[in-house]
Scaffold this motif. Structure first.
Motif, PDB file in Angstrom:
ATOM      1  N   HIS A   1      -4.286   3.033 -13.377  1.00  0.00           N
ATOM      2  CA  HIS A   1      -3.689   4.153 -14.093  1.00  0.00           C
ATOM      3  C   HIS A   1      -2.835   4.999 -13.140  1.00  0.00           C
ATOM      4  O   HIS A   1      -1.693   5.365 -13.471  1.00  0.00           O
ATOM      5  N   LEU A   2      -3.381   5.288 -11.956  1.00  0.00           N
ATOM      6  CA  LEU A   2      -2.654   6.128 -10.992  1.00  0.00           C
ATOM      7  C   LEU A   2      -1.342   5.487 -10.571  1.00  0.00           C
ATOM      8  O   LEU A   2      -0.296   6.136 -10.537  1.00  0.00           O
ATOM      9  N   PHE A   3      -1.392   4.179 -10.245  1.00  0.00           N
ATOM     10  CA  PHE A   3      -0.172   3.530  -9.746  1.00  0.00           C
ATOM     11  C   PHE A   3       0.816   3.196 -10.867  1.00  0.00           C
ATOM     12  O   PHE A   3       1.991   3.013 -10.596  1.00  0.00           O
ATOM     13  N   GLU A   4       0.327   3.137 -12.118  1.00  0.00           N
ATOM     14  CA  GLU A   4       1.274   2.941 -13.222  1.00  0.00           C
ATOM     15  C   GLU A   4       1.938   4.263 -13.582  1.00  0.00           C
ATOM     16  O   GLU A   4       3.104   4.323 -13.953  1.00  0.00           O
ATOM     17  N   ARG A   5       1.162   5.346 -13.427  1.00  0.00           N
ATOM     18  CA  ARG A   5       1.682   6.689 -13.720  1.00  0.00           C
ATOM     19  C   ARG A   5       2.782   7.058 -12.726  1.00  0.00           C
ATOM     20  O   ARG A   5       3.779   7.652 -13.061  1.00  0.00           O
ATOM     21  N   ASP A   6       2.548   6.677 -11.466  1.00  0.00           N
ATOM     22  CA  ASP A   6       3.514   7.025 -10.419  1.00  0.00           C
ATOM     23  C   ASP A   6       3.577   5.850  -9.443  1.00  0.00           C
ATOM     24  O   ASP A   6       2.638   5.631  -8.678  1.00  0.00           O
ATOM     25  N   THR A   7       4.643   5.084  -9.504  1.00  0.00           N
ATOM     26  CA  THR A   7       4.709   3.853  -8.712  1.00  0.00           C
ATOM     27  C   THR A   7       4.899   4.120  -7.222  1.00  0.00           C
ATOM     28  O   THR A   7       4.685   3.247  -6.394  1.00  0.00           O
ATOM     29  N   SER A   8       5.320   5.331  -6.892  1.00  0.00           N
ATOM     30  CA  SER A   8       5.527   5.634  -5.482  1.00  0.00           C
ATOM     31  C   SER A   8       4.582   6.756  -5.047  1.00  0.00           C
ATOM     32  O   SER A   8       4.883   7.933  -5.194  1.00  0.00           O
ATOM     33  N   GLN A   9       3.429   6.365  -4.558  1.00  0.00           N
ATOM     34  CA  GLN A   9       2.470   7.371  -4.106  1.00  0.00           C
ATOM     35  C   GLN A   9       1.442   6.739  -3.180  1.00  0.00           C
ATOM     36  O   GLN A   9       1.316   5.515  -3.114  1.00  0.00           O
ATOM     37  N   LYS A  10       0.709   7.599  -2.475  1.00  0.00           N
ATOM     38  CA  LYS A  10      -0.341   7.077  -1.605  1.00  0.00           C
ATOM     39  C   LYS A  10      -1.708   7.604  -2.043  1.00  0.00           C
ATOM     40  O   LYS A  10      -1.845   8.772  -2.405  1.00  0.00           O
ATOM     41  N   VAL A  11      -2.680   6.685  -2.019  1.00  0.00           N
ATOM     42  CA  VAL A  11      -4.038   7.029  -2.456  1.00  0.00           C
ATOM     43  C   VAL A  11      -5.020   6.538  -1.392  1.00  0.00           C
ATOM     44  O   VAL A  11      -4.820   5.466  -0.817  1.00  0.00           O
ATOM     45  N   VAL A  12      -6.060   7.332  -1.128  1.00  0.00           N
ATOM     46  CA  VAL A  12      -7.111   6.895  -0.192  1.00  0.00           C
ATOM     47  C   VAL A  12      -8.431   6.834  -0.957  1.00  0.00           C
ATOM     48  O   VAL A  12      -8.777   7.777  -1.680  1.00  0.00           O
ATOM     49  N   VAL A  13      -9.160   5.716  -0.795  1.00  0.00           N
ATOM     50  CA  VAL A  13     -10.486   5.609  -1.408  1.00  0.00           C
ATOM     51  C   VAL A  13     -11.520   5.516  -0.291  1.00  0.00           C
ATOM     52  O   VAL A  13     -11.387   4.697   0.617  1.00  0.00           O
ATOM     53  N   PHE A  14     -12.555   6.365  -0.369  1.00  0.00           N
ATOM     54  CA  PHE A  14     -13.605   6.373   0.652  1.00  0.00           C
ATOM     55  C   PHE A  14     -14.843   5.599   0.187  1.00  0.00           C
ATOM     56  O   PHE A  14     -15.314   5.782  -0.940  1.00  0.00           O
ATOM     57  N   PHE A  15     -15.338   4.752   1.094  1.00  0.00           N
ATOM     58  CA  PHE A  15     -16.554   3.972   0.846  1.00  0.00           C
ATOM     59  C   PHE A  15     -17.589   4.319   1.917  1.00  0.00           C
ATOM     60  O   PHE A  15     -17.236   4.823   2.993  1.00  0.00           O
ATOM     61  N   SER A  16     -18.852   3.940   1.630  1.00  0.00           N
ATOM     62  CA  SER A  16     -19.903   4.316   2.595  1.00  0.00           C
ATOM     63  C   SER A  16     -20.029   3.328   3.746  1.00  0.00           C
ATOM     64  O   SER A  16     -20.550   3.685   4.800  1.00  0.00           O
ATOM     65  N   THR A  17     -19.588   2.083   3.577  1.00  0.00           N
ATOM     66  CA  THR A  17     -19.794   1.101   4.656  1.00  0.00           C
ATOM     67  C   THR A  17     -18.554   0.228   4.894  1.00  0.00           C
ATOM     68  O   THR A  17     -17.704   0.080   4.007  1.00  0.00           O
ATOM     69  N   CYS A  18     -18.531  -0.371   6.083  1.00  0.00           N
ATOM     70  CA  CYS A  18     -17.419  -1.264   6.445  1.00  0.00           C
ATOM     71  C   CYS A  18     -17.411  -2.492   5.522  1.00  0.00           C
ATOM     72  O   CYS A  18     -16.348  -2.944   5.085  1.00  0.00           O
ATOM     73  N   ASP A  19     -18.608  -3.026   5.229  1.00  0.00           N
ATOM     74  CA  ASP A  19     -18.685  -4.205   4.361  1.00  0.00           C
ATOM     75  C   ASP A  19     -18.150  -3.903   2.964  1.00  0.00           C
ATOM     76  O   ASP A  19     -17.492  -4.752   2.354  1.00  0.00           O
ATOM     77  N   ALA A  20     -18.440  -2.720   2.473  1.00  0.00           N
ATOM     78  CA  ALA A  20     -17.934  -2.353   1.138  1.00  0.00           C
ATOM     79  C   ALA A  20     -16.404  -2.259   1.172  1.00  0.00           C
ATOM     80  O   ALA A  20     -15.729  -2.692   0.233  1.00  0.00           O
ATOM     81  N   VAL A  21     -15.864  -1.736   2.265  1.00  0.00           N
ATOM     82  CA  VAL A  21     -14.397  -1.662   2.382  1.00  0.00           C
ATOM     83  C   VAL A  21     -13.829  -3.077   2.374  1.00  0.00           C
ATOM     84  O   VAL A  21     -12.872  -3.374   1.639  1.00  0.00           O
ATOM     85  N   ASP A  22     -14.419  -3.972   3.167  1.00  0.00           N
ATOM     86  CA  ASP A  22     -13.907  -5.347   3.249  1.00  0.00           C
ATOM     87  C   ASP A  22     -13.934  -6.035   1.887  1.00  0.00           C
ATOM     88  O   ASP A  22     -12.978  -6.701   1.492  1.00  0.00           O
ATOM     89  N   PHE A  23     -15.045  -5.866   1.178  1.00  0.00           N
ATOM     90  CA  PHE A  23     -15.156  -6.509  -0.134  1.00  0.00           C
ATOM     91  C   PHE A  23     -14.069  -6.000  -1.094  1.00  0.00           C
ATOM     92  O   PHE A  23     -13.331  -6.788  -1.692  1.00  0.00           O
ATOM     93  N   HIS A  24     -13.963  -4.684  -1.190  1.00  0.00           N
ATOM     94  CA  HIS A  24     -12.995  -4.130  -2.152  1.00  0.00           C
ATOM     95  C   HIS A  24     -11.555  -4.428  -1.739  1.00  0.00           C
ATOM     96  O   HIS A  24     -10.689  -4.621  -2.588  1.00  0.00           O
ATOM     97  N   HIS A  25     -11.329  -4.499  -0.436  1.00  0.00           N
ATOM     98  CA  HIS A  25      -9.984  -4.803   0.043  1.00  0.00           C
ATOM     99  C   HIS A  25      -9.589  -6.221  -0.347  1.00  0.00           C
ATOM    100  O   HIS A  25      -8.505  -6.465  -0.894  1.00  0.00           O
ATOM    101  N   SER A  26     -10.493  -7.177  -0.095  1.00  0.00           N
ATOM    102  CA  SER A  26     -10.183  -8.571  -0.462  1.00  0.00           C
ATOM    103  C   SER A  26     -10.017  -8.698  -1.969  1.00  0.00           C
ATOM    104  O   SER A  26      -9.116  -9.393  -2.450  1.00  0.00           O
ATOM    105  N   LEU A  27     -10.903  -8.026  -2.687  1.00  0.00           N
ATOM    106  CA  LEU A  27     -10.836  -8.100  -4.148  1.00  0.00           C
ATOM    107  C   LEU A  27      -9.472  -7.578  -4.650  1.00  0.00           C
ATOM    108  O   LEU A  27      -8.781  -8.271  -5.413  1.00  0.00           O
ATOM    109  N   LEU A  28      -9.106  -6.407  -4.191  1.00  0.00           N
ATOM    110  CA  LEU A  28      -7.859  -5.816  -4.686  1.00  0.00           C
ATOM    111  C   LEU A  28      -6.623  -6.572  -4.219  1.00  0.00           C
ATOM    112  O   LEU A  28      -5.576  -6.525  -4.859  1.00  0.00           O
TER     113      LEU A  28
END
Ligand code: ATP
Length: 537
Positions: A262-289
């Motif tokens: 929704h955020l990136f469709e609303r505004d195609t030119s923007q920066k977003v940061v998502v915070f996770f609790s662990t490095c493994d969670a970041v790796d998983f979501h990064h590969s997924l996305l």
């Protein structure tokens, strides 16, 4: 005029080694302050800085006038006093301490030389912050070539650092571990002329304040010691829109992806940061996305391979290779439109330009960390929004934040979900529908689970992410333990939030193995036996 308590949120401490009287100065500037504004209505030169330095501020950094905190802090530091700079995030604290430092070093009767060694030390908690401060310093010192900036930090080549220290660094920026290393092992590191120490993000180092004589305390007379913790009172940039979203555990992943879409469709030119609790969670979501394709329409499914998110996605955490970490940091800084998935390594001090939204997918724990994380947006009067994910059982966290004067409005999640179209469904969905039964969420969750099951590498990342997430969840301390209680969670739903259809037994085995290993380690090192860890079977 005292440094207002209500302006607290982030700290830098500057200690003047020569000054016998250890006082923390407060505003002594003759600047006329404009309330509710970021900038002061005075010039840098009126604060007492040398004209050539004011030129550098304007020409190299584009700073025409000081911010309020700069106008307050600079005269105090120029007067050679100790200072505790405690102001809202993104208000220009870095230059508030760097400019007077440079001014002092310019002011020496004879030019300082490299062979004099280090005059000023800036301690920073992360490598990224180290680079960021160094870059600013480099720009400011452009024409003052005899004042040499330098840095030492974890992950860098020690021998090269030794060589640089041997030649001499006038202003040294350092992360604590590597600094200690050089203090012990680099005999040519000369710091006999050290006069200033700056603790950037001072509260992170457990620095403490002790009132010299409490009866005479007037905010001007305080001294550093290890007795009383620095009081934290939060002020968040007023223009920041802060919201929370209440999401059942099993739907967290689908909702996160939907909100990002929704955020990136609303505004195609923007920066977003998502915070996770662990490095493994970041790796998983990064590969997924980075890999997940999705189509709600069988017709387009055949013809068009569509990425779920059409934006560039970066990751940043402490387990990454040093060079990767460095290049990601630089890349996210310069990108116009991108998504950064990160642990708290990005939570403090980093100044990524034009970040529009901060999502705290995993809770920050302490309210201080909440403030630092949201502080990566809405910097220097710019607009910004933040979104905190909470599960229904965690909703009391809002009260905890309110105790610190932070209040959040609810995010209109159903409205956002209703706007996604699904082939074969009516666009409008009943308003009262539960999030986890929403057709869009169900469809997306199904697609995510199929995707994970079809890719062994993703499946493994999901399992690791799940395990480390549970461990991190059990690590909450104090009051927060009452809110973030692993016992209140359905671990099958947690697995679903990693797109795992079931909570696999393998996860339990590896988790138990690590748990036993940790217990052995704690026993051997005489650490607490009380820490509870969830059983995963
Ligand atoms: N006088 C000024 N004029 C224009 N821009 C400025 C000025 N001072 C600082 N800035 C810009 O404001 C932004 C925030 O500055 P800085 O990173 O020093 O804030 P901070 O208060 O240290 O933030 P944090 O609390 O997150 O550590 C930076 O992009 C910086 O370049």
């Amino acid at each position: 005029m005292g440094m207002k308590k209500s302006e607290k949120g982030s700290k830098k401490v500057m200690e003047n080694k020569k000054n016998e009287k250890k006082d923390v100065g407060s505003a002594a500037s003759n600047a006329t302050m404009e309330n509710d504004s970021v900038f002061a209505s005075c010039s840098f030169s009126s604060l007492g800085l040398r004209p050539s330095l004011c030129d550098e501020l304007r020409e190299k950094l584009g700073f025409e006038v000081p911010t309020l905190v700069q106008a307050q802090a600079i005269p105090i530091i120029l007067a050679g006093r100790h200072a505790l700079i405690n102001a809202a995030t993104g208000t220009g604290k870095t230059v508030a301490y760097l400019a007077p430092l440079i001014h002092h070093l310019q002011n020496y009767d004879t030019c300082i030389q490299r062979s004099d060694g280090t005059f000023a030390l800036v301690l920073v908690p992360t490598r990224e912050l180290c680079l960021q401060v160094y870059e600013i310093l480099q720009k400011l010192l452009h024409r003052f070539h005899w004042i040499v900036p330098g840095y030492v930090m974890g992950g860098e080549n020690r021998s090269k650092e030794k060589a640089r220290l041997r030649k001499g660094i006038s202003i040294l920026i350092a992360t604590p571990g590597r600094l200690l290393d050089h203090l012990k092992n680099t005999s040519s590191f000369l710091y006999t002329k050290l006069r200033w120490i700056i603790f950037d993000e001072a509260d992170r180092y457990g620095l403490h304040l002790l009132i010299i004589d409490p009866s005479e305390f007037d905010e001007d007379e305080v001294k550093y010691s290890s007795k009383i913790p620095i009081a934290v009172d939060y002020k968040i940039p007023t223009q920041l829109i802060q919201r929370y979203v209440k999401v059942p555990c099993g739907s967290r992943l689908a909702v996160l992806l939907s909100i990002l879409k929704h955020l990136f469709e609303r505004d195609t030119s923007q920066k977003v940061v998502v915070f996770f609790s662990t490095c493994d969670a970041v790796d998983f979501h990064h590969s997924l996305l980075s890999e997940f394709h999705f189509s709600t329409d069988p017709q387009t499914k055949e013809r068009v391979i569509q990425m779920f998110l059409g934006c560039q996605t970066f990751r940043l955490h402490g387990n990454m290779e040093h060079e990767d970490r460095r290049s990601t940091f630089q890349a996210f800084k310069t990108e116009k439109s991108a998504l950064l998935l990160s642990t708290d390594v990005s939570a403090r001090g980093l100044d990524f330009p034009k970040v529009r939204c901060i999502i705290q997918y995993d809770s920050p724990g302490e309210a201080t960390e909440y403030v630092h994380r949201v502080g990566r947006t809405a910097r220097l009067g710019e607009r910004g929004e933040s979104l905190l994910f909470l599960q229904p059982v965690e909703i009391d966290y809002l009260q905890d934040l309110e105790k610190h004067g932070v209040s959040l409005a609810e995010y209109p999640l159903l409205k956002v979900l209703d706007n996604f179209t699904l082939h074969g469904h009516n666009k409008q969905v009943k308003k009262s529908v539960f999030i986890d039964l929403h057709p869009w969420v169900l469809c997306l969750q199904k697609a995510l689970e199929s995707f994970i099951i079809s890719k062994p590498k993703m499946d493994e990342l999901a399992r690791k992410g799940f395990c480390s997430w549970v461990r991190a969840y059990t690590a909450h301390r104090g009051e927060l333990k009452r809110i973030f209680m692993i016992k209140k969670l359905h671990l099958g739903h947690v697995a679903k939030s990693f797109a795992l259809k079931q909570q696999p037994s393998l996860v339990g085995q590896s988790f138990q193995k690590q748990n036993k290993k940790r217990k052995r380690f704690e026993k051997k090192n005489g650490l607490s036996k009380k820490r509870k860890v969830a059983r995963v079977t």
